[in-house]
Design an enzyme around this catalytic site. Structure first.
Site, PDB file in Angstrom:
ATOM      1  N   GLU A  35       0.818  -1.226   0.000  1.00  0.00           N
ATOM      2  CA  GLU A  35       0.000   0.000   0.000  1.00  0.00           C
ATOM      3  C   GLU A  35       0.842   1.262   0.000  1.00  0.00           C
ATOM      4  O   GLU A  35       0.432   2.283  -0.538  1.00  0.00           O
ATOM      5  CB  GLU A  35      -0.934   0.014   1.216  1.00  0.00           C
ATOM      6  CG  GLU A  35      -1.977   1.101   1.150  1.00  0.00           C
ATOM      7  CD  GLU A  35      -3.187   0.833   2.038  1.00  0.00           C
ATOM      8  OE1 GLU A  35      -3.781   1.805   2.490  1.00  0.00           O
ATOM      9  OE2 GLU A  35      -3.548  -0.337   2.268  1.00  0.00           O
ATOM     10  N   ASP A  45      -2.814  -2.980   3.248  1.00  0.00           N
ATOM     11  CA  ASP A  45      -3.301  -3.115   4.626  1.00  0.00           C
ATOM     12  C   ASP A  45      -4.392  -4.175   4.708  1.00  0.00           C
ATOM     13  O   ASP A  45      -5.282  -4.229   3.846  1.00  0.00           O
ATOM     14  CB  ASP A  45      -3.859  -1.777   5.134  1.00  0.00           C
ATOM     15  CG  ASP A  45      -2.747  -0.810   5.519  1.00  0.00           C
ATOM     16  OD1 ASP A  45      -1.571  -1.208   5.437  1.00  0.00           O
ATOM     17  OD2 ASP A  45      -3.057   0.335   5.890  1.00  0.00           O
ATOM     18  N   TYR A  48      -0.511  -3.354  13.968  1.00  0.00           N
ATOM     19  CA  TYR A  48      -1.413  -2.608  13.091  1.00  0.00           C
ATOM     20  C   TYR A  48      -2.358  -1.709  13.892  1.00  0.00           C
ATOM     21  O   TYR A  48      -3.041  -2.175  14.809  1.00  0.00           O
ATOM     22  CB  TYR A  48      -2.214  -3.611  12.259  1.00  0.00           C
ATOM     23  CG  TYR A  48      -3.088  -2.998  11.196  1.00  0.00           C
ATOM     24  CD1 TYR A  48      -2.526  -2.410  10.066  1.00  0.00           C
ATOM     25  CD2 TYR A  48      -4.478  -3.006  11.312  1.00  0.00           C
ATOM     26  CE1 TYR A  48      -3.324  -1.854   9.084  1.00  0.00           C
ATOM     27  CE2 TYR A  48      -5.280  -2.453  10.333  1.00  0.00           C
ATOM     28  CZ  TYR A  48      -4.693  -1.873   9.220  1.00  0.00           C
ATOM     29  OH  TYR A  48      -5.491  -1.318   8.257  1.00  0.00           O
TER      30      TYR A  48
END
Length: 725
Positions: free
Chosen positions: A9, A105, A310
């Site tokens: 990403e 992601d 994350y």
């Protein structure tokens, strides 16, 4: 042997994956190895096309042209990042590439970033999915050993497309309808408008609040503690002064007889691990960070430093597969001030409850915790250190022993009236040793240091006094409390509906952990609400907007129903086409309601200046470049600059100057009162440049000084000294 393209990403994540996969050959926007080619997006490279792509008439905003309902929405490459899209497309379409790994992601939006690129590039090659919660080398290696089939995520992609298309149909149509109907720059959305409505509801509650005076009775003993009057329902407040005074008179000069003493040994576990919303809330409360700022810092700690997992998660627990890695994570973060607590945890046998480990409550990602990568605290800046500290302390706290204390309650009577006192004796600090500050839920002003006391004791020489206070209105929202309200909006709604409450509970509120901070930022930037100190206030424009938008768009119920249906699409229980068909029908209703509205919009930025073209009064607006006057009639469109922000500095206070006026009459002005014509400013600058030496000349002079020193007498003597050695 065919190669595999890995699509990340962001460049930072792409380079980390490339390093782990031994892709050392650098290309322009990609890295290549013997087996893998790693390339990356820059966030979204592809988006939904603007309305004018479907019909040129949509270039002009007209109420009669609404609603805009293209049968099929098209994709377009974002111009700003078009070069990187071409780079990615070239790699994807290479003849020697046989497979693609999506490494964006791991979530709904990440899936959309990658799949839209693949669709726009017209790629039809086998897809696999990398699904990881941290970007450490170990996590990447483990993730590539357990790649998932792309087909497994097609419903997630359909859900992401449905969300994006629904926002296009409803958002763009409602925004154009409001703007053209009321001749004002207005925007609405399924999350931002209900969020604004919650701020308005809180303001109404504060406005309607009538403070009431209440009374209490305190009994001060000569043993160094106090007891407080209570009625049979354990209420301490009396709203009648006369009643309170009567009780004081009734017990005055009477002794207190202890009728009950209760001691309870209690244990209190640490608060749960952080999800993003809880972290944003604490960072706002403790450090005054905005939600967006906290997410940005977390993103750096995750991507750049790789010390936290994350960030965009709504889970506050971990899954069973993480348990085996806990001690490695404790070692990684157990440095400096955390070392003593970390070593304690490493020596003990961990027994974790369901409030810490619970597979059923983990969504796409587990709670935010440290990674197995050792932290170098010196590499973190002040703000990063603060967020890291919150996460690490919470992580170590849930692994530590509980806080243990003895709760003591004393009940005494005087002439038939009941008085109580509570006290707390700490037996074991447990996880609280980690924290220098007290927790808000522990600050109980009623807890006192109580002496050894038994049932039947009599307390003499008691002084009874009347206390007085006033009820307080609900507190205005801060960014932190508004984020929490978005997560649980039902208590902030005007009406309670069981069905809506159930839907909101199932969907986890309005918006997602990834978008809530951006929504709040957008409401500030649109001037619908403003920050005064740490509290949020509604602006005149925001208040009017809520009067103008259809009621459905003000309620959290709409976005909750959408989220529930999007979840059903992601689970394969609902077809995307059916959802979009319903959205189109709803869009027609919204536009019709706005078209037939009888409401009026009153500009609060109206000036006394008339437009030279149509004669209507002009509005003053501010933007990044400065301030300007624009005609209130959008069809006229006349604009005139008032003041431009410049990089020129005031000679007195050195602040940036504003440039006002036009042509030869332009003048620089400063907040300190300094005024200077543009021509005078330019002449002054030329004089200063003649007298100032350039940086290039300074460096040249310094170099000459160095050369001169190299041959002087001292240098020669030093050289001889070295030779003798």
């Amino acid at each position: 042997m065919s190669k595999i393209v890995v699509l990340a990403e962001k460049p930072s994540v792409g380079r980390d994956i490339a390093r782990v996969l031994h892709c050392n050959k650098k290309g322009n926007g990609f890295m290549e190895g013997s087996k893998y080619i790693v390339t990356w997006a820059l966030g979204h490279l592809v988006t939904l096309a603007d309305p004018e792509v479907y019909d040129s008439k949509y270039k002009t905003w007209k109420l009669n042209d609404l609603p805009m309902l293209p049968k099929q929405l098209k994709l377009t490459v974002i111009k700003k990042t078009g070069k990187q899209f071409q780079t990615v497309k070239t790699q994807l379409l290479r003849k020697d590439v046989g497979e693609i790994v999506i490494a964006t992601d791991a979530g709904r939006e990440g899936e959309l970033v990658a799949r839209w690129i693949l669709e726009k590039a017209n790629v039809r090659k086998p897809i696999k999915r990398l699904w990881i919660s941290s970007v450490t080398d170990k996590a990447i290696k483990d993730g590539f050993k357990q790649l998932k089939p792309g087909k497994q995520f097609e419903n997630l992609y359909a859900s992401a497309v449905a969300r994006s298309e629904a926002d296009w149909y409803v958002g763009l149509n409602a925004t154009r309808a409001l703007t053209t109907k009321f001749n004002a720059q207005l925007s609405t959305g399924r999350v931002q408008t209900p969020t604004l409505a919650m701020v308005a509801t809180r303001e109404e509650e504060i406005k309607a609040f009538q403070p009431k005076t209440f009374y209490g009775i305190e009994a001060k003993t000569n043993k160094g503690f106090s007891l407080f009057w209570q009625d049979n329902k354990n209420n301490r407040r009396l709203f009648s002064r006369q009643t309170a005074e009567n009780i004081v008179q009734k017990v005055s000069s009477k002794s207190l007889q202890v009728v009950h003493v209760e001691k309870n040994y209690k244990k209190k576990s640490a608060p749960q691990l952080y999800d993003l919303t809880e972290l944003q809330r604490d960072a706002n409360r403790i450090f005054q960070f905005s939600g967006k700022q906290t997410l940005s810092i977390m993103q750096k700690l995750y991507e750049q430093h790789k010390v936290l997992t994350y960030p965009r998660t709504d889970s506050r627990v971990i899954s069973t597969d993480i348990v085996s890695t806990i001690k490695d994570r404790v070692k990684a973060c157990g440095v400096d001030t955390y070392a003593r607590h970390a070593n304690k945890i490493l020596r003990k046998d961990l027994k974790l409850s369901k409030s810490v480990v619970n597979n059923a409550k983990v969504t796409d990602h587990h709670a935010i915790i440290p990674t197995e990568q050792a932290v170098i605290l010196a590499d973190l800046n002040d703000k990063e250190r603060k967020i890291y500290d919150l996460v690490v302390k919470r992580f170590l706290a849930v692994l530590s022993d509980p806080y243990e204390y003895e709760q003591m309650t004393v009940i005494a009577e005087a002439n038939g009236e009941k008085f109580t006192a509570t006290g707390k004796i700490v037996k074991k600090n447990g996880w609280k040793e980690l924290y220098q500050r007290n927790f808000a839920d522990d600050l109980d002003e009623e807890d006192q240091q109580l002496p050894a006391i038994e049932k039947g004791h009599q307390l003499d020489s008691v002084r009874y006094t009347l206390t007085q206070g006033e009820t307080k209105p609900p507190e205005r929202f801060t960014e932190g409390s508004l984020l929490q309200a978005m997560e649980n909006p039902i208590r902030h709604m005007n009406t309670y509906d069981k069905k809506v409450a159930h839907t909101l509970k199932n969907t986890g509120g309005i918006g997602t952990v990834a978008t809530r901070a951006d929504i709040i930022e957008k409401l500030f930037n649109s001037m619908y609400m403003e920050l005064k100190g740490k509290h949020i206030y509604l602006t005149s424009t925001g208040r009017q907007l809520l009067d103008l938008v259809p009621e459905d768009l003000r309620s959290p119920a709409l976005t909750a129903e959408w989220e529930q249906k999007l979840s059903q699409i992601a689970e394969g229980k609902l077809k995307k086409e059916q959802f979009i068909s319903e959205i189109k029908g709803y869009t027609k209703q919204v536009v019709q309601q706005i078209k037939t509205s009888q409401e009026k919009f009153k500009h609060d930025n109206m000036t006394g200046t008339k437009c030279p073209n149509c004669g209507k009064l002009m509005l003053e607006i501010s933007n990044k470049k400065g301030r300007m006057l624009v005609c209130q009639d959008r069809s006229c469109g006349h604009k005139k600059n008032i003041a431009k922000h410049t990089n020129a500095r005031c000679p007195n206070c050195h602040k940036r100057l504003e440039l006002r006026g036009e042509g030869e009459g332009q003048i620089f002005t400063c907040k300190c009162g300094h005024r200077e014509k543009l021509s005078t400013f330019q002449a002054r600058k030329q004089r200063e440049q003649k007298n100032n030496v350039s940086r290039k000349e300074v460096n040249k002079y310094l170099k000459k000084q160095d050369d001169g020193f190299a041959n002087n007498a001292l240098a020669e003597q030093l050289a001889k000294l070295k030779l003798k050695k």
